[in-house]
Design a protein around this motif. Structure first.
Motif, PDB file in Angstrom:
ATOM      1  N   SER A  81      -3.328  -4.023  -7.001  1.00 35.77           N
ATOM      2  CA  SER A  81      -2.001  -3.413  -6.897  1.00 35.77           C
ATOM      3  C   SER A  81      -0.974  -4.533  -6.844  1.00 35.77           C
ATOM      4  CB  SER A  81      -1.889  -2.485  -5.680  1.00 35.77           C
ATOM      5  OG  SER A  81      -2.292  -3.128  -4.500  1.00 35.77           O
TER       6      SER A  81
ATOM      7  N   ARG B 241       5.469  -5.479 -12.372  1.00 35.43           N
ATOM      8  CA  ARG B 241       4.734  -4.624 -13.306  1.00 35.43           C
ATOM      9  C   ARG B 241       5.278  -4.752 -14.727  1.00 35.43           C
ATOM     10  NH1 ARG B 241       5.082  -0.433  -8.980  1.00 35.43           N
ATOM     11  NH2 ARG B 241       3.507  -1.164  -7.541  1.00 35.43           N
TER      12      ARG B 241
ATOM     13  N   SER C  78     -10.218  -3.493  -7.499  1.00 35.45           N
ATOM     14  CA  SER C  78      -8.957  -2.751  -7.571  1.00 35.45           C
ATOM     15  C   SER C  78      -7.825  -3.764  -7.419  1.00 35.45           C
ATOM     16  CB  SER C  78      -8.873  -1.671  -6.486  1.00 35.45           C
ATOM     17  OG  SER C  78      -8.775  -2.266  -5.213  1.00 35.45           O
TER      18      SER C  78
ATOM     19  N   ASN D 142      -3.107   6.332 -15.430  1.00 34.59           N
ATOM     20  CA  ASN D 142      -2.618   5.028 -14.985  1.00 34.59           C
ATOM     21  C   ASN D 142      -2.728   4.037 -16.147  1.00 34.59           C
ATOM     22  OD1 ASN D 142      -2.009   2.629 -13.732  1.00 34.59           O
ATOM     23  ND2 ASN D 142      -3.357   2.956 -11.977  1.00 34.59           N
TER      24      ASN D 142
ATOM     25  N   SER E  28      -2.651   0.127 -15.532  1.00 30.38           N
ATOM     26  CA  SER E  28      -3.928  -0.474 -15.142  1.00 30.38           C
ATOM     27  C   SER E  28      -4.866  -0.582 -16.336  1.00 30.38           C
ATOM     28  CB  SER E  28      -4.596   0.329 -14.023  1.00 30.38           C
ATOM     29  OG  SER E  28      -4.005   0.035 -12.791  1.00 30.38           O
TER      30      SER E  28
ATOM     31  N   GLY F  98       0.955  -9.275  -5.010  1.00 32.10           N
ATOM     32  CA  GLY F  98      -0.062  -8.247  -5.175  1.00 32.10           C
ATOM     33  C   GLY F  98      -1.334  -8.579  -4.432  1.00 32.10           C
TER      34      GLY F  98
ATOM     35  N   SER G 145      -3.182   5.384  -6.629  1.00 33.46           N
ATOM     36  CA  SER G 145      -4.340   5.344  -5.732  1.00 33.46           C
ATOM     37  C   SER G 145      -5.052   6.689  -5.687  1.00 33.46           C
ATOM     38  CB  SER G 145      -3.887   4.980  -4.312  1.00 33.46           C
ATOM     39  OG  SER G 145      -3.314   3.703  -4.288  1.00 33.46           O
TER      40      SER G 145
ATOM     41  N   VAL H 266       2.307   2.516  -6.131  1.00 32.69           N
ATOM     42  CA  VAL H 266       0.950   2.143  -5.713  1.00 32.69           C
ATOM     43  C   VAL H 266       0.234   3.379  -5.195  1.00 32.69           C
ATOM     44  CG1 VAL H 266      -0.406   0.792  -4.051  1.00 32.69           C
ATOM     45  CG2 VAL H 266       1.507  -0.277  -5.262  1.00 32.69           C
ATOM     46  N   ARG H 267       0.921   4.163  -4.377  1.00 30.31           N
ATOM     47  CA  ARG H 267       0.310   5.397  -3.861  1.00 30.31           C
ATOM     48  C   ARG H 267      -0.021   6.350  -4.996  1.00 30.31           C
ATOM     49  NH1 ARG H 267       4.735   6.770  -0.796  1.00 30.31           N
ATOM     50  NH2 ARG H 267       4.160   8.933  -1.117  1.00 30.31           N
TER      51      ARG H 267
ATOM     52  N   ARG I 251       0.822  -1.223   0.000  1.00 32.47           N
ATOM     53  CA  ARG I 251       0.000   0.000   0.000  1.00 32.47           C
ATOM     54  C   ARG I 251       0.850   1.264   0.000  1.00 32.47           C
ATOM     55  NH1 ARG I 251      -1.459   4.238  -0.483  1.00 32.47           N
ATOM     56  NH2 ARG I 251      -3.333   5.282   0.244  1.00 32.47           N
TER      57      ARG I 251
END
Length: 145
Positions: A90, A96, A88, A130, A133, A72, A35, A31-32, A26
Motif C-alpha cells: 500500500s 500512486r 501486499s 484494483n 495493483s 508505503g 483492502s 487503501v481501505r 492503513r
C-alpha cells in the motif's frame, strides 16, 4: 500525464517507530477500498497488530521511503517452510500512478530474497477492480494466474 519517480526508493524493516505512519496509511480511503477489510481500524487495534507483526517470524514488514520520507509498506506473509510468501503493498495517495508500486515491489522482493534465501514463490491476492495493483505487479514482473 503523471510524473514518474525521480528519486531513489529505500526499503527497510518496519519498527514501532513507524506506528503513526502505518496507522494513517492503513486508514487512507483508497487503501481501505483496495483492502479485503475495508473498515476503519482503531489505533488500539492497529498498535496490537503492529506489535504482533513485528514479533511474527513468518511476517516481514517493510517501509518504502523516498527522499521525502515513508511513502508505503510492503508485507510478506511467509509459509511455514519459508519457501513461499503472500505479498501486499500500500502506498500513500500522492505516490500512486508514478511507478512507486512496481519499484517498491521489486526492491522489497530483492531485500526479502537476501533475508530469506530459500524463498521460491511470491504471490498476491488482488481485490477485483484494483487496476492500480494489477499494473504495479505486472510492471514488477509478476504473472497473473
Amino acid at each position: 500525464m503523471t510524473e514518474k519517480i525521480r528519486t531513489s526508493l529505500v526499503v527497510r524493516r518496519a519498527g514501532l517507530q513507524d506506528l503513526d505512519f502505518l496507522f494513517r496509511l492503513r486508514n487512507e480511503p483508497r487503501v481501505r477500498e483496495a483492502s479485503w477489510n475495508t473498515m476503519l481500524v482503531p489505533l488500539e487495534d492497529h498498535t496490537r497488530w503492529l506489535a504482533a507483526s513485528l514479533k511474527n517470524a513468518l511476517r516481514i514488514l517493510y517501509v518504502v521511503a523516498d527522499d521525502s520520507g515513508a511513502v508505503g509498506q510492503v508485507r510478506f506473509d511467509l509459509s511455514s517452510d519459508k519457501q513461499s510468501a503472500e505479498v501486499s503493498i500500500s502506498l500513500i495517495e500522492q505516490t500512486r500512478g508514478r511507478g512507486y508500486g512496481a519499484k517498491g515491489l521489486i526492491s522489497a522482493r530483492e531485500t526479502l530474497a537476501a533475508e530469506v534465501p530459500g524463498i521460491r514463490t511470491i504471490y498476491a491476492h488482488i481485490k477485483p477492480g484494483n487496476e492500480g495493483s494489477v499494473r504495479a505487479f505486472a510492471a514488477a514482473g509478476y504473472q497473473k494466474t
